[in-house]
Design a protein around this motif. Structure first.
Motif, short mmCIF file in Angstrom:
data_model
loop_
_atom_site.label_atom_id
_atom_site.label_comp_id
_atom_site.label_asym_id
_atom_site.label_seq_id
_atom_site.Cartn_x
_atom_site.Cartn_y
_atom_site.Cartn_z
N LEU A 171 0.83 -1.20 0.00
CA LEU A 171 0.00 0.00 0.00
C LEU A 171 0.87 1.26 0.00
N ARG A 172 1.96 1.22 0.73
CA ARG A 172 2.85 2.38 0.77
C ARG A 172 3.55 2.60 -0.58
N ASP A 173 3.66 1.52 -1.35
CA ASP A 173 4.25 1.64 -2.69
C ASP A 173 3.23 2.08 -3.73
N GLY A 174 1.99 2.30 -3.28
CA GLY A 174 0.99 2.83 -4.19
C GLY A 174 -0.04 1.85 -4.70
N VAL A 175 0.03 0.60 -4.24
CA VAL A 175 -0.97 -0.39 -4.68
C VAL A 175 -2.29 -0.09 -3.97
N PRO A 176 -3.39 0.09 -4.69
CA PRO A 176 -4.68 0.35 -4.05
C PRO A 176 -5.12 -0.85 -3.21
N PRO A 177 -5.79 -0.60 -2.08
CA PRO A 177 -6.25 -1.71 -1.23
C PRO A 177 -7.08 -2.74 -1.99
N GLU A 178 -7.88 -2.26 -2.96
CA GLU A 178 -8.75 -3.16 -3.71
C GLU A 178 -7.97 -4.12 -4.61
N GLN A 179 -6.68 -3.82 -4.86
CA GLN A 179 -5.88 -4.68 -5.73
C GLN A 179 -4.91 -5.58 -4.96
N ILE A 180 -4.95 -5.51 -3.63
CA ILE A 180 -4.05 -6.35 -2.83
C ILE A 180 -4.31 -7.83 -3.09
N GLY A 181 -5.57 -8.16 -3.37
CA GLY A 181 -5.90 -9.55 -3.66
C GLY A 181 -5.18 -10.10 -4.87
N ASP A 182 -4.72 -9.23 -5.77
CA ASP A 182 -3.95 -9.69 -6.93
C ASP A 182 -2.59 -10.22 -6.50
N TYR A 183 -2.08 -9.70 -5.40
CA TYR A 183 -0.78 -10.13 -4.88
C TYR A 183 -0.95 -11.23 -3.82
N TYR A 184 -1.97 -11.06 -2.99
CA TYR A 184 -2.23 -12.02 -1.92
C TYR A 184 -3.71 -12.41 -1.97
N PRO A 185 -4.04 -13.44 -2.75
CA PRO A 185 -5.45 -13.86 -2.84
C PRO A 185 -6.02 -14.15 -1.44
N GLY A 186 -7.19 -13.66 -1.21
CA GLY A 186 -7.84 -13.88 0.08
C GLY A 186 -7.70 -12.71 1.03
N VAL A 187 -6.78 -11.78 0.73
CA VAL A 187 -6.64 -10.59 1.57
C VAL A 187 -7.55 -9.51 1.02
N THR A 188 -8.52 -9.11 1.81
CA THR A 188 -9.49 -8.12 1.37
C THR A 188 -8.93 -6.71 1.47
N ALA A 189 -9.62 -5.78 0.83
CA ALA A 189 -9.20 -4.38 0.90
C ALA A 189 -9.26 -3.88 2.34
N GLU A 190 -10.28 -4.31 3.08
CA GLU A 190 -10.42 -3.88 4.47
C GLU A 190 -9.26 -4.40 5.31
N ALA A 191 -8.88 -5.66 5.08
CA ALA A 191 -7.75 -6.24 5.81
C ALA A 191 -6.46 -5.50 5.46
N ALA A 192 -6.31 -5.13 4.20
CA ALA A 192 -5.12 -4.40 3.78
C ALA A 192 -5.05 -3.04 4.47
N ARG A 193 -6.18 -2.37 4.58
CA ARG A 193 -6.20 -1.07 5.27
C ARG A 193 -5.83 -1.23 6.74
N ASP A 194 -6.31 -2.29 7.36
CA ASP A 194 -5.97 -2.53 8.76
C ASP A 194 -4.47 -2.80 8.92
N ALA A 195 -3.89 -3.54 7.98
CA ALA A 195 -2.46 -3.82 8.04
C ALA A 195 -1.66 -2.52 7.91
#
Length: 215
Positions: A171-195
């Motif tokens: 996320l700090r590198d600019g990946v939108p939370p909604e696209q985190i699942g492309d890197y880590y399937p199963g990780v939701t945008a909400e979970a990414a924001r919490d991380a």
């Protein structure tokens, strides 16, 4: 898993300055807590250390550091207790500190006999210190968990073995939370924001120390 001082501070509620001070012996009193994994650079704490540090932070809210050191000296030398500090329930009450079980307690400062303790503090639960909320140790954010059985206690995205720091870095590198699942399937945008929020919280400890040193 080992915890560098910044992460140990963020999870325990202690400041980096306190961790440094508590690692050192004072006079005839021993150190409050010497890191279990490495006491020299790089300084590394264990999960048990973090649990013990949380207990010390809670004690410090009601008792002086001198009394805490005296209580620990009695625990280790007077009672010859040799387990890790996290194995004991220490409770501040009145002008003393007790070694407590669910029913009774031993006065570690004044040396009196058993007394009854009515209120026991859960050191894993969240609490406030200096206006800052110190999170639940096992769930520092809704989708971030800390479990000694998972990656040795490294903060991970809940329900996975994915380190929260790796998700936050994306996320700090600019990946939108909604696209985190492309890197880590199963990780939701909400979970990414919490991380990411937890990573910001951990970094805030170091930032606060820098500001304090500069003032």
């Amino acid at each position: 898993m080992s915890y560098e001082p910044k992460l140990a501070a963020a999870l325990s509620g202690a400041t980096l300055r306190q961790l440094s001070h508590w690692r050192r012996a004072t006079g005839e009193r021993g150190a409050v807590l010497v890191p279990e994994i490495s006491a020299s650079r790089p300084i590394l704490y264990s999960f048990r250390d973090v649990v013990a540090l949380r207990a010390c932070v809670r004690l410090r809210e009601e008792a002086s550091l001198q009394k805490i050191r005296r209580a620990l000296s009695t625990l280790r030398e007077g009672l010859d207790e040799r387990e890790h500090l996290s194995a004991y329930r220490l409770v501040a009450g009145g002008d003393t500190i007790y070694l407590a079980d669910p029913d009774h307690a031993v006065d570690l400062v004044r040396g009196k006999g058993n007394v009854v303790i009515h209120d026991m503090v859960d050191v894993l639960a969240p609490f406030y210190r200096g206006g800052r909320r110190i999170p639940d140790l096992l769930e520092p954010r809704p989708h971030v968990s800390v479990d000694p059985a998972v990656r040795g206690g490294e903060p991970v995205v809940e329900g996975t073995r994915i380190p929260a720091t790796e998700v936050a870095a994306l996320l700090r590198d600019g990946v939108p939370p909604e696209q985190i699942g492309d890197y880590y399937p199963g990780v939701t945008a909400e979970a990414a924001r919490d991380a990411a929020d937890f990573a910001d919280y951990v970094d805030s400890y170091e930032d606060a120390e820098i500001r304090q040193a500069a003032s």
